[in-house]
Design an enzyme around this catalytic site. Structure first.
Site, PDB file in Angstrom:
ATOM      1  N   GLY A  23     -13.705  -1.317 -13.287  1.00 46.72           N
ATOM      2  CA  GLY A  23     -12.541  -1.851 -12.193  1.00 46.72           C
ATOM      3  C   GLY A  23     -13.095  -1.138 -10.535  1.00 46.72           C
ATOM      4  CE1 TYR A  66      -8.938  -1.766 -13.107  1.00 48.57           C
ATOM      5  CE2 TYR A  66      -9.836  -2.359 -14.845  1.00 48.57           C
ATOM      6  CZ  TYR A  66      -8.921  -1.051 -14.533  1.00 48.57           C
ATOM      7  OH  TYR A  66      -9.303   0.284 -15.000  1.00 48.57           O
ATOM      8  CG  HIS A 130      -4.124  -0.580 -16.121  1.00 53.21           C
ATOM      9  ND1 HIS A 130      -4.455  -1.741 -15.668  1.00 53.21           N
ATOM     10  CD2 HIS A 130      -4.229   0.702 -15.465  1.00 53.21           C
ATOM     11  CE1 HIS A 130      -5.533  -1.046 -14.769  1.00 53.21           C
ATOM     12  NE2 HIS A 130      -5.375  -0.395 -14.972  1.00 53.21           N
ATOM     13  CB  SER A 165      -4.051   3.276 -19.512  1.00 54.90           C
ATOM     14  OG  SER A 165      -4.578   3.816 -18.082  1.00 54.90           O
ATOM     15  CD  GLN A 187      -8.802   3.797 -18.982  1.00 55.70           C
ATOM     16  OE1 GLN A 187      -9.149   3.298 -18.175  1.00 55.70           O
ATOM     17  NE2 GLN A 187      -9.218   3.029 -20.223  1.00 55.70           N
ATOM     18  CG  LEU A 218     -18.662  10.611 -12.072  1.00 56.08           C
ATOM     19  CD1 LEU A 218     -20.147  10.142 -11.876  1.00 56.08           C
ATOM     20  CD2 LEU A 218     -19.627  12.094 -12.815  1.00 56.08           C
ATOM     21  NE  ARG A 270     -24.133   7.199  -7.986  1.00 55.99           N
ATOM     22  CZ  ARG A 270     -24.351   7.138  -7.145  1.00 55.99           C
ATOM     23  NH1 ARG A 270     -25.182   8.804  -6.732  1.00 55.99           N
ATOM     24  NH2 ARG A 270     -23.395   7.000  -5.623  1.00 55.99           N
TER      25      ARG A 270
END
Ligand SMILES: NC(=O)C1=CN([C@@H]2O[C@H](COP(=O)(O)OP(=O)(O)OC[C@H]3O[C@@H](n4cnc5c(N)ncnc54)[C@H](OP(=O)(O)O)[C@@H]3O)[C@@H](O)[C@H]2O)C=CC1
Ligand SMILES: O=C1Nc2ccccc2C1=O
EC number: 1.1.1.358
Length: 314
Positions: A23, A66, A130, A165, A187, A218, A270
């Protein structure tokens, strides 16, 4: 070292403890591009394949909204990784607010049938609703009807596990009161700067054997989100102590708080670095240090309108 897993309560299925998301950045790029939006983004296929091979991810996260299911399916097929070695999570997009309407307003059943066709697979390991938006503004089904359709997907073997989610406690309680199969997963947005997407949600899920997954783990180090915060000196100190990147410290912190991180990247370096997340362990006092510093700052990146009622009460 192979990827650890969490065990889901109802089925006993083992879900790989980190996921690669298709996503956010990938979704934005695809939707924002007039050519890519209706076609296959080969650069996304390439990065997902890299995540599956060099990045050692065995868990992919996608969603109807997405428009990346097609790339997920192509990457799986081309990766050579057997389907039964992978965990695929997908989500029904029921639309949110007037801004964004569902492309499958009849509900999750139709959504997953279409999703399986696009991904060219027979089942998903996990299918989620979602967001907790129901009613005229978003779609035509109630939460009860949507959950019944989710349960039908389990009964027909199209989804091995089902969950939600961005659900807060009141909406989860509603489902728990009538369901045949409990949600296995919630989620949510979770990182040191948002340890409670909504009040009591993490504790409630743990108490009810609902695994919490963390999107946006992050946030504290993504400069477009947070340029400076109380976690910065703590991460610097721990980077030297453990000899790892701040990315690894944050993913490890999520995992050691009992939650499954979902991250993503377009950067192969990464992704390779992330393979080291299982090679070290934070001391409990360092987990606490990150939690304590994180609580001094608040950042929410998603669904501000829905969660505004909680933010205002802070
Ligand atoms: N259920 C839901 O409602 C939601 C689910 N999700 C799921 O979670 C997945 C991950 O969400 P996301 O918020 O992207 O997760 P992360 O918090 O892991 O952020 C990843 C992004 O951060 C960037 N980044 C990481 N480190 C740095 C750095 N040091 N400097 C600059 N940029 C950096 C990456 O860029 P780069 O490409 O350069 O590495 C990448 O775009 C999504 O793809 C989706 O699958 C996400 C949002 C909502
Ligand atoms: O990955 C995602 N990006 C988003 C942007 C807005 C709402 C939901 C999402 C996702 O799930």
């Amino acid at each position: 070292m192979s990827t650890p897993s969490f065990t889901l309560a109802r089925t006993g299925d083992k879900i790989p403890a980190i996921a690669f998301g298709s996503g956010t950045k990938h979704q934005k790029k695809k939707k924002g591009d007039p050519v890519l939006k209706d076609s296959v983004d080969e650069s996304l296929v390439d990065i997902i394949k890299f995540a599956l091979t060099e990045g050692k991810f065995t868990h992919l996260d996608t969603a109807e909204v997405y428009t990346t299911r097609i790339e997920v399916g192509k990457a799986i097929a081309e990766s050579g990784v057997p389907r039964n070695k992978l965990w695929i999570t997908d989500k029904w997009n029921q639309g949110w607010g007037g801004r964004h309407r569902s492309t499958t307003p009849s509900g999750p059943y139709e959504s997953l049938v279409k999703g399986l066709e696009l991904m060219k697979i027979d089942y998903v390991d996990l299918f989620l609703i979602h967001a907790p938006f129901f009613g005229e503004d978003a779609n035509e089904v109630t939460v009860e009807e949507a959950w019944r359709q989710m349960e039908r997907l389990v009964d027909e073997g199209k989804a091995r596990n089902i969950g939600v989610s961005n659900f807060d406690v009141p909406v989860l309680q509603k489902i728990l009161a009538f369901c045949k199969y409990k949600p296995q997963v919630n989620q949510i947005e979770y990182n040191p700067y948002l340890q409670e997407q909504s009040p009591g949600i993490v504790e409630f899920c743990k108490r009810n054997e609902i695994l919490v997954e963390a999107f946006s783990p992050l946030t504290p180090i993504v400069p477009t989100k947070v340029t400076e915060g109380p976690l910065d000196p703590v991460l610097k100190e721990l980077e030297s102590k453990y000899g790892v990147t701040n990315t690894l410290l944050l993913l490890r912190w999520v995992y050691q708080t009992g939650i499954l991180p979902i991250t993503t990247s377009t950067n192969k370096e990464r992704l390779k670095d992330i393979t080291k997340v299982w090679e070290f362990e934070l001391e409990p006092s360092d987990v606490e240090k990150i939690s304590a510093a994180g609580k001094k700052f608040h950042y929410r990146g998603f669904f501000q309108d829905y969660f505004e009622k909680y933010d205002q009460a802070r």
